[in-house]
Design an enzyme around this catalytic site. Structure first.
Site, PDB file in Angstrom:
ATOM      1  N   ARG A  23      91.259 -10.189-106.517  1.00  0.00           N
ATOM      2  CA  ARG A  23      90.458 -11.628-106.265  1.00  0.00           C
ATOM      3  C   ARG A  23      90.322 -12.753-106.982  1.00  0.00           C
ATOM      4  NH1 ARG A  23      85.900 -11.182-102.672  1.00  0.00           N
ATOM      5  NH2 ARG A  23      84.156 -12.005-104.582  1.00  0.00           N
ATOM      6  N   ARG A  60      96.020 -16.701-114.903  1.00  0.00           N
ATOM      7  CA  ARG A  60      96.760 -18.018-115.101  1.00  0.00           C
ATOM      8  C   ARG A  60      97.889 -18.056-117.146  1.00  0.00           C
ATOM      9  NH1 ARG A  60      91.634 -20.270-115.436  1.00  0.00           N
ATOM     10  NH2 ARG A  60      91.170 -20.407-112.153  1.00  0.00           N
ATOM     11  N   GLU A  99      72.676  -5.735-113.453  1.00  0.00           N
ATOM     12  CA  GLU A  99      72.861  -5.559-112.338  1.00  0.00           C
ATOM     13  C   GLU A  99      74.030  -3.322-112.415  1.00  0.00           C
ATOM     14  OE1 GLU A  99      75.139  -8.445-110.306  1.00  0.00           O
ATOM     15  OE2 GLU A  99      76.571  -7.620-109.605  1.00  0.00           O
ATOM     16  N   TYR A 146      85.311  -7.494 -96.747  1.00  0.00           N
ATOM     17  CA  TYR A 146      84.242  -8.616 -98.467  1.00  0.00           C
ATOM     18  C   TYR A 146      84.885  -9.818 -98.759  1.00  0.00           C
ATOM     19  CZ  TYR A 146      84.867  -8.145-103.531  1.00  0.00           C
ATOM     20  OH  TYR A 146      84.226  -7.479-105.189  1.00  0.00           O
ATOM     21  N   ARG A 175      77.141  -5.708-115.077  1.00  0.00           N
ATOM     22  CA  ARG A 175      77.185  -7.846-115.771  1.00  0.00           C
ATOM     23  C   ARG A 175      75.660  -7.195-115.431  1.00  0.00           C
ATOM     24  NH1 ARG A 175      80.174  -9.900-110.252  1.00  0.00           N
ATOM     25  NH2 ARG A 175      79.174  -8.259-108.809  1.00  0.00           N
ATOM     26  N   ASP A 182      83.914 -14.006 -99.068  1.00  0.00           N
ATOM     27  CA  ASP A 182      83.082 -14.140 -99.672  1.00  0.00           C
ATOM     28  C   ASP A 182      82.024 -15.747 -98.805  1.00  0.00           C
ATOM     29  OD1 ASP A 182      83.493 -13.664-102.273  1.00  0.00           O
ATOM     30  OD2 ASP A 182      85.179 -15.009-102.433  1.00  0.00           O
ATOM     31  N   ARG A 203      79.146   0.044-101.135  1.00  0.00           N
ATOM     32  CA  ARG A 203      78.734   0.817-102.614  1.00  0.00           C
ATOM     33  C   ARG A 203      77.581  -0.460-102.514  1.00  0.00           C
ATOM     34  NH1 ARG A 203      78.933   3.754-105.728  1.00  0.00           N
ATOM     35  NH2 ARG A 203      78.750   3.361-108.139  1.00  0.00           N
TER      36      ARG A 203
HETATM   37  P1  FAD Z   1      74.223 -11.309 -95.381  1.00  0.00           P
HETATM   38  O1  FAD Z   1      73.768 -11.946 -96.361  1.00  0.00           O
HETATM   39  O2  FAD Z   1      74.196  -9.827 -95.660  1.00  0.00           O
HETATM   40  O3  FAD Z   1      72.711 -11.192 -93.887  1.00  0.00           O
HETATM   41  C1  FAD Z   1      73.196 -10.694 -93.259  1.00  0.00           C
HETATM   42  C2  FAD Z   1      71.376 -10.910 -92.946  1.00  0.00           C
HETATM   43  O4  FAD Z   1      71.065  -9.543 -91.457  1.00  0.00           O
HETATM   44  C3  FAD Z   1      70.471  -9.586 -93.665  1.00  0.00           C
HETATM   45  O5  FAD Z   1      69.569 -10.605 -94.429  1.00  0.00           O
HETATM   46  C4  FAD Z   1      69.646  -9.010 -92.725  1.00  0.00           C
HETATM   47  O6  FAD Z   1      68.328  -8.433 -93.181  1.00  0.00           O
HETATM   48  C5  FAD Z   1      70.505  -9.272 -92.180  1.00  0.00           C
HETATM   49  N1  FAD Z   1      70.061  -8.242 -90.585  1.00  0.00           N
HETATM   50  C6  FAD Z   1      70.932  -6.515 -91.112  1.00  0.00           C
HETATM   51  N2  FAD Z   1      70.580  -6.084 -89.885  1.00  0.00           N
HETATM   52  C7  FAD Z   1      69.459  -6.584 -89.064  1.00  0.00           C
HETATM   53  C8  FAD Z   1      68.726  -5.982 -88.165  1.00  0.00           C
HETATM   54  N3  FAD Z   1      69.074  -4.519 -87.514  1.00  0.00           N
HETATM   55  N4  FAD Z   1      67.633  -6.889 -87.291  1.00  0.00           N
HETATM   56  C9  FAD Z   1      67.744  -7.908 -88.119  1.00  0.00           C
HETATM   57  N5  FAD Z   1      68.237  -8.336 -89.321  1.00  0.00           N
HETATM   58  C10 FAD Z   1      69.164  -7.534 -89.612  1.00  0.00           C
HETATM   59  N6  FAD Z   1      79.809 -15.062-102.121  1.00  0.00           N
HETATM   60  C11 FAD Z   1      80.524 -15.979-102.804  1.00  0.00           C
HETATM   61  O7  FAD Z   1      80.548 -16.901-102.225  1.00  0.00           O
HETATM   62  N7  FAD Z   1      79.839 -16.183-103.884  1.00  0.00           N
HETATM   63  C12 FAD Z   1      79.323 -15.477-104.629  1.00  0.00           C
HETATM   64  O8  FAD Z   1      79.291 -15.531-106.011  1.00  0.00           O
HETATM   65  C13 FAD Z   1      79.193 -13.643-104.554  1.00  0.00           C
HETATM   66  N8  FAD Z   1      78.326 -13.137-105.325  1.00  0.00           N
HETATM   67  C14 FAD Z   1      78.259 -12.204-104.756  1.00  0.00           C
HETATM   68  C15 FAD Z   1      77.299 -11.240-105.358  1.00  0.00           C
HETATM   69  C16 FAD Z   1      76.809  -9.989-104.631  1.00  0.00           C
HETATM   70  C17 FAD Z   1      76.545  -8.407-105.400  1.00  0.00           C
HETATM   71  C18 FAD Z   1      77.159  -9.574-103.504  1.00  0.00           C
HETATM   72  C19 FAD Z   1      76.639  -8.103-102.732  1.00  0.00           C
HETATM   73  C20 FAD Z   1      77.812 -10.025-102.264  1.00  0.00           C
HETATM   74  C21 FAD Z   1      78.424 -11.863-103.134  1.00  0.00           C
HETATM   75  N9  FAD Z   1      78.881 -12.696-102.663  1.00  0.00           N
HETATM   76  C22 FAD Z   1      79.289 -13.437-103.037  1.00  0.00           C
HETATM   77  C23 FAD Z   1      78.662 -12.693-100.763  1.00  0.00           C
HETATM   78  C24 FAD Z   1      77.892 -13.548 -99.996  1.00  0.00           C
HETATM   79  O9  FAD Z   1      76.689 -12.499-100.190  1.00  0.00           O
HETATM   80  C25 FAD Z   1      78.399 -13.136 -98.984  1.00  0.00           C
HETATM   81  O10 FAD Z   1      79.332 -13.230 -98.289  1.00  0.00           O
HETATM   82  C26 FAD Z   1      77.356 -13.573 -97.920  1.00  0.00           C
HETATM   83  O11 FAD Z   1      75.973 -13.618 -98.139  1.00  0.00           O
HETATM   84  C27 FAD Z   1      77.563 -13.351 -96.732  1.00  0.00           C
HETATM   85  O12 FAD Z   1      76.866 -13.287 -95.395  1.00  0.00           O
HETATM   86  P2  FAD Z   1      76.471 -12.489 -93.750  1.00  0.00           P
HETATM   87  O13 FAD Z   1      75.299 -13.601 -93.130  1.00  0.00           O
HETATM   88  O14 FAD Z   1      77.356 -12.856 -93.515  1.00  0.00           O
HETATM   89  O15 FAD Z   1      75.846 -11.335 -94.362  1.00  0.00           O
HETATM   90  N1  UDP Z   2      87.501  -6.971-112.247  1.00  0.00           N
HETATM   91  C1  UDP Z   2      87.509  -6.121-113.216  1.00  0.00           C
HETATM   92  N2  UDP Z   2      86.285  -6.311-114.704  1.00  0.00           N
HETATM   93  C2  UDP Z   2      85.798  -8.170-114.763  1.00  0.00           C
HETATM   94  C3  UDP Z   2      85.980  -8.236-113.551  1.00  0.00           C
HETATM   95  C4  UDP Z   2      86.262  -7.555-112.310  1.00  0.00           C
HETATM   96  O1  UDP Z   2      87.945  -5.491-113.345  1.00  0.00           O
HETATM   97  O2  UDP Z   2      85.410  -8.144-115.837  1.00  0.00           O
HETATM   98  C5  UDP Z   2      87.115  -6.311-110.952  1.00  0.00           C
HETATM   99  C6  UDP Z   2      86.411  -5.157-110.454  1.00  0.00           C
HETATM  100  O3  UDP Z   2      87.691  -3.986-109.627  1.00  0.00           O
HETATM  101  C7  UDP Z   2      86.070  -6.179-109.167  1.00  0.00           C
HETATM  102  C8  UDP Z   2      86.977  -6.937-108.131  1.00  0.00           C
HETATM  103  O4  UDP Z   2      87.789  -7.510-110.326  1.00  0.00           O
HETATM  104  O5  UDP Z   2      85.363  -5.051-108.042  1.00  0.00           O
HETATM  105  C9  UDP Z   2      86.620  -8.389-108.324  1.00  0.00           C
HETATM  106  O6  UDP Z   2      85.887  -8.602-109.117  1.00  0.00           O
HETATM  107  P1  UDP Z   2      84.153  -9.965-108.435  1.00  0.00           P
HETATM  108  O7  UDP Z   2      83.990 -11.031-109.701  1.00  0.00           O
HETATM  109  O8  UDP Z   2      85.405 -10.759-107.522  1.00  0.00           O
HETATM  110  O9  UDP Z   2      83.667  -9.406-107.644  1.00  0.00           O
HETATM  111  P2  UDP Z   2      82.222  -9.878-106.943  1.00  0.00           P
HETATM  112  O10 UDP Z   2      81.724 -11.043-106.910  1.00  0.00           O
HETATM  113  O11 UDP Z   2      82.796  -9.262-105.159  1.00  0.00           O
HETATM  114  O12 UDP Z   2      80.890  -8.392-107.202  1.00  0.00           O
END
Ligand code: FAD
Ligand code: UDP
Length: 372
Positions: A173, A177, A301, A349, A281, A351, A250
Site C-alpha cells: 500500500r 520512491r 491510536e 481492505y 499513530r 479505501d 483488527r
Molecule cells: P463503513 O464506513 O464501515 O460504514 C458502514 C456503516 O454500516 C456503519 O456506519 C455501520 O454503523 C453501519 N452498519 C453496520 N451494520 C449495520 C446493521 N446491522 N444495521 C444498520 N447499520 C449497520 N480510507 C481512505 O481512503 N483514506 C484514509 O485515510 C483512511 N483511513 C482510515 C483509517 C482507519 C482507522 C480506518 C478504520 C479506515 C480508514 N479508511 C481510509 C478506510 C475507510 O474508512 C473505508 O474505506 C470506508 O469508510 C468504508 O465505507 P463503508 O461504507 O464500506 O463502511
Molecule cells: N506501515 C509501517 N510503518 C508505517 C506505516 C505503515 O510498517 O510507518 C505498514 C503497516 O503494516 C500498515 C501498512 O503499512 O498496516 C499499511 O499502512 P497504511 O498507512 O496504508 O494503513 P492504514 O491507514 O490503512 O491503517
C-alpha cells in the site's frame, strides 16, 4: 404498507453513494444506520472548532476521475497532502519510503542510484526469492535496515501477528520512491473535504429518509419486507449470524485529548514505529485543515484485538480468513434481493475511493439490468 425500491443498511460512504444515486434517479430510498450518526468510519465531529476524525484519520485520495468529480459535487476539497512522519525513540524519518528517508537512514546515500545500490545490497539476503509474506516483501522493497526501524514494530503492533505470517500486499500500500517527495500517496487527486466528512455525507443524503440507531440484523425479516432490494454494508459474517465461524478483524482504541496549546506535534500524522510505545499513530486533527485555533485536539491510536461488541476496523485478509470469506460470499449469492457492498460486507481492505467506485459501478449495473 409502503414498499421502497431500496433499503440501504449503513450510512457510510458505500451506502451514502448508492442511496444518493438511486434517489437522484427517482427511486424510493431509505437508509437505516445502527450508530447515532451518519458517515460510517469517515465520520467527523467538531471539537474546539476542529473537525475531529472520530474513527481514525481519513485522507481522501484517488486515481479515479469519476470518483473525484463525484465527491466534488458535495464538498470543496482543500489541498492537504498527506506526509506522515515516522518516529522511533527520538529519531524522525520522512514517510513514505523516499530519498529523504534513505538519506537519513544511510548518510552516504545522496542520489537515487546510491539508494538503489544500498537497497540492492541489502536485498541479497532474499537470494532472488519471490516474497511470500510481509517481511520478505518489505525487505525486497527497502532492505532490512528500514524494515527493522520503520516497518516491523509498527506492523506487529498494528496486526498483532509476526510479519512472516502477514500477507505481502499490506506493505505494498505504501509507495517506495527514488525522489525527494514525501507525498504518502501516488494518486492524482487528494485532499480533505472542507467542513469535514459528516458535512459531505449529509449533502449526499439530502432529501433521503435516514433512520439512526436501527440495527437491520435485529429485525431482519421486517426490514427485508420493506423494500424490493436491500443494500447491506455491515459485516459479512454477522449477516449470517457467524454460522460458518467468525472472520477476524483488527480493532482500535482512540484516546483523544485536548491540549491548551496551538501546535502539539507540527504534523497531522506521526507514526510510532517502535515498541517503546503501544500506540501506532498520533493524529493532530487541525493540521488536516491548516487550523489556527488556540487549542488542539490530538488522538493516540492503539490497535487491539476485536473483542465482542468492538468496532471491526480492519479485515485481516490472510489465507484462512479469505477462504472463510469466500464461503460466506457463496452464501450471499443465495440471498435473494440482498446485495453486499463496502469494506465490511465484502471483507476487503478498501479505501474510501474504492467503496465509492464500487457503489457507483454497482448502481450503474443495476440500472442497466433493470432496463434490459
Ligand atoms: P463503513 O464506513 O464501515 O460504514 C458502514 C456503516 O454500516 C456503519 O456506519 C455501520 O454503523 C453501519 N452498519 C453496520 N451494520 C449495520 C446493521 N446491522 N444495521 C444498520 N447499520 C449497520 N480510507 C481512505 O481512503 N483514506 C484514509 O485515510 C483512511 N483511513 C482510515 C483509517 C482507519 C482507522 C480506518 C478504520 C479506515 C480508514 N479508511 C481510509 C478506510 C475507510 O474508512 C473505508 O474505506 C470506508 O469508510 C468504508 O465505507 P463503508 O461504507 O464500506 O463502511
Ligand atoms: N506501515 C509501517 N510503518 C508505517 C506505516 C505503515 O510498517 O510507518 C505498514 C503497516 O503494516 C500498515 C501498512 O503499512 O498496516 C499499511 O499502512 P497504511 O498507512 O496504508 O494503513 P492504514 O491507514 O490503512 O491503517
Amino acid at each position: 404498507m409502503k414498499k421502497y425500491d431500496y433499503l440501504i443498511v449503513g450510512s457510510g460512504l458505500f451506502g451514502a453513494t448508492f442511496a444518493n444515486l438511486a434517489k437522484s434517479a427517482g427511486k424510493d430510498v431509505i437508509v437505516i444506520e445502527k450508530r447515532n450518526h451518519i458517515g460510517g468510519n469517515a465520520y467527523t465531529e467538531e471539537i474546539e472548532g476542529i473537525n475531529v476524525h472520530k474513527y481514525g484519520a481519513h485522507i481522501f485520495h484517488t486515481d479515479y476521475k469519476d470518483v473525484w468529480e463525484y465527491v466534488n459535487r458535495f464538498a470543496e476539497f482543500n489541498r492537504y497532502t498527506n506526509s506522515p512522519l515516522a518516529r522511533i525513540n527520538n529519531e524522525i524519518y520522512n514517510m513514505p519510503f523516499n530519498m529523504n528517508t534513505f538519506n537519513k537512514i544511510w548518510n552516504d546515500v545522496i542520489t537515487p542510484s546510491d539508494a538503489i545500490n544500498k537497497i540492492e545490497a541489502e536485498k541479497n539476503e532474499m537470494n532472488g526469492k519471490q516474497p511470500s509474506n510481509l517481511e520478505e516483501q518489505a525487505i525486497s522493497l527497502v532492505g532490512r535496515t528500514i524494515y527493522e526501524k520503520l516497518i516491523k514494530g509498527y506492523t506487529e503492533k498494528q496486526w498483532n501477528k509476526d510479519c512472516r505470517k502477514l500477507p505481502a500486499f499490506i506493505i505494498k500500500r505504501l509507495p517506495v520512491r527514488f525522489t525527494y517527495d514525501n507525498n504518502y500517496f501516488n494518486d492524482k487527486y487528494q485532499g480533505i473535504p472542507i467542513g469535514g466528512y459528516t458535512k459531505l455525507v449529509s449533502k449526499m443524503l439530502e432529501g433521503i429518509e435516514v433512520q439512526l440507531e436501527k440495527n437491520f440484523l435485529e429485525n431482519k425479516e421486517y426490514y427485508k419486507g420493506l423494500a424490493k432490494k436491500i443494500i447491506y454494508t455491515g459485516p459479512l459474517d454477522e449477516y449470517f449470524n457467524y454460522s460458518l465461524g467468525k472472520l477476524e478483524y483488527r480493532s482500535l482504541k482512540f484516546d483523544t485529548k485536548i491540549f491548551e496549546q496551538e501546535n502539539y506535534q507540527g504534523n497531522a500524522v506521526i507514526n510510532f514505529t517502535g515498541k517503546e510505545v503501544d500506540y501506532t499513530r498520533v493524529i493532530e486533527h487541525k493540521h488536516f485543515e491548516f487550523g489556527t485555533q488556540e487549542k488542539t485536539v490530538v488522538t493516540f491510536e492503539y490497535p487491539c484485538n476485536c473483542e465482542e461488541g468492538m468496532e471491526k476496523y480492519y479485515p485481516i485478509n490472510d489465507d484462512n480468513n479469505n477462504s472463510l470469506a469466500d464461503k460466506y460470499r457463496e452464501m450471499s449469492l443465495e440471498e435473494k434481493n440482498v446485495i453486499f457492498g463496502g469494506r465490511l460486507a465484502e471483507y476487503k481492505y478498501y479505501d474510501m475511493d474504492d467503496v465509492i467506485k464500487k457503489a457507483i459501478d454497482l448502481y450503474k449495473k443495476m440500472e442497466f439490468d433493470e432496463n434490459e
